[in-house]
Motif scaffolding. Structure first.
Motif, PDB file in Angstrom:
ATOM      1  N   TRP A 119       0.648  -1.138  -0.062  1.00 60.27           N
ATOM      2  CA  TRP A 119       0.150  -0.148   0.006  1.00 60.27           C
ATOM      3  C   TRP A 119       0.802   1.225  -0.039  1.00 60.27           C
ATOM      4  O   TRP A 119       2.058   1.078   0.257  1.00 60.27           O
ATOM      5  N   ARG A 120       0.311   2.505  -0.246  1.00 60.65           N
ATOM      6  CA  ARG A 120       0.894   3.639  -0.458  1.00 60.65           C
ATOM      7  C   ARG A 120       0.697   4.268   1.192  1.00 60.65           C
ATOM      8  O   ARG A 120      -0.400   4.621   1.453  1.00 60.65           O
TER       9      ARG A 120
ATOM     10  N   VAL B 196       5.745   3.522  -0.519  1.00 60.76           N
ATOM     11  CA  VAL B 196       5.003   2.350  -0.829  1.00 60.76           C
ATOM     12  C   VAL B 196       5.740   1.408   0.308  1.00 60.76           C
ATOM     13  O   VAL B 196       6.873   1.200   0.375  1.00 60.76           O
TER      14      VAL B 196
ATOM     15  N   ARG C 232       4.797  -5.521  -8.232  1.00 61.68           N
ATOM     16  CA  ARG C 232       3.351  -5.116  -7.984  1.00 61.68           C
ATOM     17  C   ARG C 232       3.454  -3.654  -7.251  1.00 61.68           C
ATOM     18  O   ARG C 232       2.647  -2.814  -7.368  1.00 61.68           O
ATOM     19  N   ALA C 233       4.379  -3.360  -6.327  1.00 64.85           N
ATOM     20  CA  ALA C 233       4.403  -1.924  -5.848  1.00 64.85           C
ATOM     21  C   ALA C 233       4.885  -0.850  -7.055  1.00 64.85           C
ATOM     22  O   ALA C 233       4.236   0.203  -6.727  1.00 64.85           O
TER      23      ALA C 233
ATOM     24  N   LEU D 290       1.657   0.715  -8.248  1.00 64.88           N
ATOM     25  CA  LEU D 290       0.926   1.558  -7.521  1.00 64.88           C
ATOM     26  C   LEU D 290       0.970   2.979  -8.099  1.00 64.88           C
ATOM     27  O   LEU D 290       1.883   3.541  -8.215  1.00 64.88           O
TER      28      LEU D 290
END
Length: 161
Positions: free
Chosen positions: A92-93, A99, A157-158, A161
């Motif tokens: 999540w951020r 991140v 994945r990061a 974001l």
């Protein structure tokens, strides 16, 4: 992992796996490069340990195809577990756009299952070689491949974001 050295090796195994899992459960930033020090150390130990294991086997026995195939399968399984574990890590951020990542209960369960699978394959490798060392010492290579795969996919994945 046999005899007195086997007991020490088991303690080292528990400590290393415990440290890896503990690190997975901490909230921490996703870095572009990641924690290369730990991964590099596991990789060096993995290459050195596996080379030592092979030399220990060929010193007294012929190294047949089956233990080599089992070793390759073990390392492929490590990568597969890394892929699955990467999906269980929360990303999540956080504040100021950083991140963050944190493993979940599923991440821990998959780490434990992964180590269990490696131990089983390691026992099989050591049984077919007749020398109880190659399967055991390849653990660090197994951890490096699994952790490296997981970290690569978590970073991917990061980045999305």
């Amino acid at each position: 992992m046999h005899g007195v050295n086997g007991g020490a090796a088991f303690v080292i195994l528990v400590v290393v796996v415990g440290l890896v899992i503990r690190q997975q459960l901490r909230t921490r930033p996703v870095r572009r490069i990641g924690s290369l020090v730990a991964l590099g150390a596991l990789g060096v130990l993995g290459v050195a340990g596996t080379a030592f294991g092979v030399l220990s086997v060929v010193k007294d026995h012929a190294l047949t195809a089956l233990p080599v195939i089992l070793l390759v399968v073990s390392l492929a399984v490590a990568a597969g577990f890394g892929v699955v574990r990467a999906r269980t890590v929360r990303i999540w951020r956080g504040p100021q756009g950083v991140v963050l990542r944190k493993g979940t209960v599923a991440t821990t369960g998959l780490w434990l299952a992964s180590v269990g699978v490696h131990l089983g394959l390691g026992l099989w490798i050591d049984h077919v070689t007749g020398v109880g060392v190659l399967g055991a010492v390849s653990l660090y290579a197994y951890l490096a491949i699994g952790l490296g795969t997981q970290n690569l996919l978590v970073r991917s994945r990061a980045a999305a974001l």
